[in-house]
Design a protein around this motif. Structure first.
Motif, PDB file in Angstrom:
ATOM      1  N   VAL A 194      -1.712  -6.457  -6.604  1.00 15.42           N
ATOM      2  CA  VAL A 194      -0.813  -6.393  -7.879  1.00 15.42           C
ATOM      3  C   VAL A 194       0.341  -5.993  -7.656  1.00 15.42           C
ATOM      4  CG1 VAL A 194      -0.526  -5.294 -10.356  1.00 15.42           C
ATOM      5  CG2 VAL A 194      -2.845  -6.114  -9.521  1.00 15.42           C
ATOM      6  N   MET A 195       0.670  -5.125  -6.854  1.00 14.92           N
ATOM      7  CA  MET A 195       1.723  -4.252  -6.435  1.00 14.92           C
ATOM      8  C   MET A 195       2.745  -5.283  -5.484  1.00 14.92           C
ATOM      9  SD  MET A 195       4.052  -2.080  -6.192  1.00 14.92           S
ATOM     10  CE  MET A 195       3.129  -0.475  -6.110  1.00 14.92           C
ATOM     11  N   ALA A 196       2.014  -6.145  -4.619  1.00 19.66           N
ATOM     12  CA  ALA A 196       2.546  -7.137  -3.695  1.00 19.66           C
ATOM     13  C   ALA A 196       3.164  -8.162  -4.680  1.00 19.66           C
ATOM     14  CB  ALA A 196       1.658  -7.759  -2.826  1.00 19.66           C
ATOM     15  N   ALA A 197       2.336  -8.871  -5.651  1.00 20.71           N
ATOM     16  CA  ALA A 197       2.610  -9.991  -6.501  1.00 20.71           C
ATOM     17  C   ALA A 197       3.893  -9.462  -7.448  1.00 20.71           C
ATOM     18  CB  ALA A 197       1.261 -10.314  -7.396  1.00 20.71           C
ATOM     19  N   LEU A 198       3.864  -8.424  -7.953  1.00 16.41           N
ATOM     20  CA  LEU A 198       5.017  -7.866  -8.699  1.00 16.41           C
ATOM     21  C   LEU A 198       6.304  -7.947  -7.942  1.00 16.41           C
ATOM     22  CD1 LEU A 198       3.430  -4.663 -10.633  1.00 16.41           C
ATOM     23  CD2 LEU A 198       4.150  -6.960 -11.644  1.00 16.41           C
ATOM     24  N   ARG A 199       6.300  -7.454  -6.769  1.00 14.93           N
ATOM     25  CA  ARG A 199       7.500  -7.234  -5.976  1.00 14.93           C
ATOM     26  C   ARG A 199       7.825  -8.455  -5.584  1.00 14.93           C
ATOM     27  NH1 ARG A 199      11.599  -4.033  -5.946  1.00 14.93           N
ATOM     28  NH2 ARG A 199      13.002  -6.267  -6.118  1.00 14.93           N
ATOM     29  N   GLU A 200       7.055  -9.511  -5.259  1.00 15.74           N
ATOM     30  CA  GLU A 200       7.305 -10.770  -4.861  1.00 15.74           C
ATOM     31  C   GLU A 200       8.089 -11.600  -6.089  1.00 15.74           C
ATOM     32  OE1 GLU A 200       5.449 -15.038  -3.091  1.00 15.74           O
ATOM     33  OE2 GLU A 200       4.191 -13.153  -3.033  1.00 15.74           O
ATOM     34  N   ALA A 201       7.536 -11.240  -7.160  1.00 11.74           N
ATOM     35  CA  ALA A 201       8.220 -11.837  -8.450  1.00 11.74           C
ATOM     36  C   ALA A 201       9.400 -11.532  -8.863  1.00 11.74           C
ATOM     37  CB  ALA A 201       7.056 -11.716  -9.677  1.00 11.74           C
TER      38      ALA A 201
ATOM     39  N   GLU B 175       0.704  -1.093   0.014  1.00 10.36           N
ATOM     40  CA  GLU B 175       0.078   0.055   0.066  1.00 10.36           C
ATOM     41  C   GLU B 175       0.758   1.318   0.003  1.00 10.36           C
ATOM     42  OE1 GLU B 175      -2.450  -2.949   2.525  1.00 10.36           O
ATOM     43  OE2 GLU B 175      -0.345  -2.586   2.079  1.00 10.36           O
ATOM     44  N   GLU B 176       1.767   1.393   0.865  1.00 11.58           N
ATOM     45  CA  GLU B 176       2.748   2.353   0.934  1.00 11.58           C
ATOM     46  C   GLU B 176       3.701   2.697  -0.229  1.00 11.58           C
ATOM     47  OE1 GLU B 176       3.829   3.010   5.371  1.00 11.58           O
ATOM     48  OE2 GLU B 176       5.030   1.266   4.498  1.00 11.58           O
ATOM     49  N   MET B 177       4.007   1.755  -1.007  1.00 10.02           N
ATOM     50  CA  MET B 177       4.869   1.798  -2.205  1.00 10.02           C
ATOM     51  C   MET B 177       3.492   2.246  -3.501  1.00 10.02           C
ATOM     52  SD  MET B 177       7.680   2.159  -3.626  1.00 10.02           S
ATOM     53  CE  MET B 177       8.804   1.265  -2.916  1.00 10.02           C
TER      54      MET B 177
ATOM     55  N   ASN C  28       2.473   5.813  -7.166  1.00 14.15           N
ATOM     56  CA  ASN C  28       1.348   6.486  -7.994  1.00 14.15           C
ATOM     57  C   ASN C  28       0.410   7.410  -7.696  1.00 14.15           C
ATOM     58  OD1 ASN C  28       2.170   4.132  -9.849  1.00 14.15           O
ATOM     59  ND2 ASN C  28       1.668   2.707  -8.221  1.00 14.15           N
ATOM     60  N   GLN C  29       0.819   7.962  -6.460  1.00 14.18           N
ATOM     61  CA  GLN C  29       0.340   9.198  -6.028  1.00 14.18           C
ATOM     62  C   GLN C  29       1.367  10.324  -5.942  1.00 14.18           C
ATOM     63  OE1 GLN C  29      -2.538   8.962  -2.988  1.00 14.18           O
ATOM     64  NE2 GLN C  29      -3.094   6.965  -3.117  1.00 14.18           N
ATOM     65  N   THR C  30       2.112  10.202  -5.073  1.00 14.09           N
ATOM     66  CA  THR C  30       3.247  11.055  -4.693  1.00 14.09           C
ATOM     67  C   THR C  30       4.287  11.369  -5.902  1.00 14.09           C
ATOM     68  OG1 THR C  30       3.293  10.391  -2.273  1.00 14.09           O
ATOM     69  CG2 THR C  30       5.075  11.936  -3.183  1.00 14.09           C
ATOM     70  N   LEU C  31       4.657  10.288  -6.348  1.00 14.09           N
ATOM     71  CA  LEU C  31       5.569  10.686  -7.504  1.00 14.09           C
ATOM     72  C   LEU C  31       4.762  10.627  -8.883  1.00 14.09           C
ATOM     73  CD1 LEU C  31       8.587   8.250  -6.489  1.00 14.09           C
ATOM     74  CD2 LEU C  31       8.499  10.852  -6.446  1.00 14.09           C
ATOM     75  N   ALA C  32       3.983   9.932  -9.181  1.00 14.22           N
ATOM     76  CA  ALA C  32       3.046  10.200 -10.387  1.00 14.22           C
ATOM     77  C   ALA C  32       2.370  11.429 -10.427  1.00 14.22           C
ATOM     78  CB  ALA C  32       2.127   9.183 -10.457  1.00 14.22           C
ATOM     79  N   GLY C  33       2.114  12.021  -9.328  1.00 10.95           N
ATOM     80  CA  GLY C  33       1.544  13.695  -9.404  1.00 10.95           C
ATOM     81  C   GLY C  33       2.551  14.722  -9.776  1.00 10.95           C
ATOM     82  N   LEU C  34       3.810  14.434 -10.023  1.00 12.33           N
ATOM     83  CA  LEU C  34       4.734  15.411 -10.443  1.00 12.33           C
ATOM     84  C   LEU C  34       4.500  15.329 -11.928  1.00 12.33           C
ATOM     85  CD1 LEU C  34       7.948  14.135  -8.561  1.00 12.33           C
ATOM     86  CD2 LEU C  34       6.405  15.822  -7.794  1.00 12.33           C
ATOM     87  N   PRO C  35       5.023  16.563 -12.536  1.00 10.99           N
ATOM     88  CA  PRO C  35       4.948  16.908 -13.847  1.00 10.99           C
ATOM     89  C   PRO C  35       5.331  15.880 -14.685  1.00 10.99           C
ATOM     90  CG  PRO C  35       5.365  19.135 -12.635  1.00 10.99           C
ATOM     91  CD  PRO C  35       5.324  17.834 -11.808  1.00 10.99           C
ATOM     92  N   ASP C  36       4.814  15.553 -15.698  1.00 13.01           N
ATOM     93  CA  ASP C  36       5.376  14.356 -16.501  1.00 13.01           C
ATOM     94  C   ASP C  36       6.942  14.592 -17.133  1.00 13.01           C
ATOM     95  OD1 ASP C  36       3.124  12.726 -16.155  1.00 13.01           O
ATOM     96  OD2 ASP C  36       2.146  13.083 -18.260  1.00 13.01           O
ATOM     97  N   ASP C  37       7.147  15.725 -17.228  1.00 10.71           N
ATOM     98  CA  ASP C  37       8.611  16.070 -17.716  1.00 10.71           C
ATOM     99  C   ASP C  37       9.757  16.258 -16.688  1.00 10.71           C
ATOM    100  OD1 ASP C  37       7.884  18.703 -16.594  1.00 10.71           O
ATOM    101  OD2 ASP C  37       8.506  19.890 -18.173  1.00 10.71           O
ATOM    102  N   THR C  38       9.316  15.782 -15.423  1.00 13.25           N
ATOM    103  CA  THR C  38      10.456  15.861 -14.477  1.00 13.25           C
ATOM    104  C   THR C  38      11.367  14.513 -14.758  1.00 13.25           C
ATOM    105  OG1 THR C  38       8.807  16.497 -12.947  1.00 13.25           O
ATOM    106  CG2 THR C  38      10.562  15.652 -11.753  1.00 13.25           C
ATOM    107  N   LYS C  39      12.619  15.077 -14.565  1.00 10.25           N
ATOM    108  CA  LYS C  39      13.605  13.963 -14.955  1.00 10.25           C
ATOM    109  C   LYS C  39      13.863  13.175 -13.526  1.00 10.25           C
ATOM    110  CE  LYS C  39      16.060  16.355 -18.573  1.00 10.25           C
ATOM    111  NZ  LYS C  39      17.319  17.415 -18.723  1.00 10.25           N
ATOM    112  N   VAL C  40      14.139  11.968 -13.743  1.00  5.20           N
ATOM    113  CA  VAL C  40      14.270  11.149 -12.703  1.00  5.20           C
ATOM    114  C   VAL C  40      15.694  10.509 -12.536  1.00  5.20           C
ATOM    115  CG1 VAL C  40      13.746   8.712 -11.668  1.00  5.20           C
ATOM    116  CG2 VAL C  40      11.930   9.788 -12.985  1.00  5.20           C
ATOM    117  N   TYR C  41      16.227  10.870 -11.259  1.00  9.89           N
ATOM    118  CA  TYR C  41      17.437  10.305 -10.718  1.00  9.89           C
ATOM    119  C   TYR C  41      17.445   9.586  -9.649  1.00  9.89           C
ATOM    120  CZ  TYR C  41      19.311  14.192 -13.920  1.00  9.89           C
ATOM    121  OH  TYR C  41      19.705  15.059 -14.735  1.00  9.89           O
ATOM    122  N   PRO C  42      17.703   8.273  -9.848  1.00  3.79           N
ATOM    123  CA  PRO C  42      17.582   7.141  -8.722  1.00  3.79           C
ATOM    124  C   PRO C  42      18.979   7.037  -7.967  1.00  3.79           C
ATOM    125  CG  PRO C  42      17.696   6.162 -10.781  1.00  3.79           C
ATOM    126  CD  PRO C  42      17.708   7.519 -11.276  1.00  3.79           C
ATOM    127  N   GLY C  43      18.995   6.314  -6.661  1.00  5.31           N
ATOM    128  CA  GLY C  43      20.020   6.136  -6.118  1.00  5.31           C
ATOM    129  C   GLY C  43      20.896   5.024  -6.793  1.00  5.31           C
TER     130      GLY C  43
END
Length: 253
Positions: free
Chosen positions: A242-249, A152-154, A159-174
């Motif tokens: 769906v989220m749980a099953a994806l992460r488990e897989a 639920e948290e992920m 899908n709320q917090t980050l998906a709510g950002l403008p679509d043209d926001t560049k992503v820099y992961p860790g």
């Protein structure tokens, strides 16, 4: 806004630290400088060129993100902005709160608990230029493990917090995990955006800053929980299931 990626532990952790500079004032912050031996030379070069390091920023407390703080502080006595459990943290910003770097860069803190409960993503805005530093919450084509949180948290983080950002926001992961993420994604779906990501990852060593939030909504299966193809793969229809099953897989790959 100038973003310099500093690879760390290439071939093992494949981490990134990021030096982000306000080009007008020359004020800069260093994000997740976890391996000082690889980060300090870049900082010295920057400082020698006239840049001023004003803060360390941590996305979460894990050692491969915040473990270099003490050593960096020996060279640069600056405040640390980050999650509440980060080593030697000075300030933990509230969700949605903002601060500035130099004259032009506005930073917004976005709490994204799941990978860790103190996880914070940071949105940087300089005019029309937008970048989000996502730590181990959002990767290109993937997401972090749920070490301290729930599906639920992920779902909320992505899908709320980050998906709510403008679509043209560049992503820099860790981390540079794209090849592994897309290897999993193609087992879930064979969409054109996923195939395009697969081709890019196959011919480029680094993918940070090359894709946006809008791209992630298309090729990241963890951000496509309502997609019938993704649901068919998991055998679930409820988005949290769906989220749980994806992460488990993904974990069992």
């Amino acid at each position: 806004m100038h973003v310099e990626s500093i690879p760390m532990w290439e071939g093992s952790g494949n981490n990134y630290a990021y030096l982000v500079t306000d080009e007008k004032s020359k004020d800069a912050v260093i994000i997740d400088p976890a391996n000082p031996s690889e980060v300090l030379p870049s900082l010295k070069k920057a400082v020698d060129s006239g840049i001023k390091i004003t803060n360390i920023i941590n996305t979460h407390h894990h050692h491969d993100h915040a473990g270099g703080n003490s050593k960096i502080l020996e060279a640069y006595r600056v405040p640390i902005i980050g999650g509440k459990d980060c080593d030697k943290v000075t300030k933990t910003p509230e969700h949605g709160s903002t601060f500035t770097i130099g004259d032009n860069i506005k930073v917004k803190a976005l709490h994204t608990p799941c990978h860790t409960q103190d996880s914070i993503c940071f949105l940087f805005e300089d005019g029309n230029d937008k970048a989000v530093f996502t730590g181990d919450t959002l990767f290109i084509g993937g997401c972090g493990r749920f070490f301290e949180g729930t599906p639920e948290e992920m779902d909320k983080a992505l899908n709320q917090t980050l998906a709510g950002l403008p679509d043209d926001t560049k992503v820099y992961p860790g981390h540079e995990y794209t090849k592994g993420n897309v290897k999993f994604a193609v087992t879930v779906a064979q969409s054109e955006p996923i195939k395009k990501l697969e081709a890019f990852a196959g011919s480029n060593k680094q993918t940070q800053g090359k894709f946006t939030i809008g791209d992630e909504k298309q090729h990241n299966v963890f951000m496509r929980l309502d997609d019938p193809t993704v649901q068919k793969y998991t055998g679930k229809t409820d988005r949290v299931d769906v989220m749980a099953a994806l992460r488990e897989a993904k974990n069992s790959m």
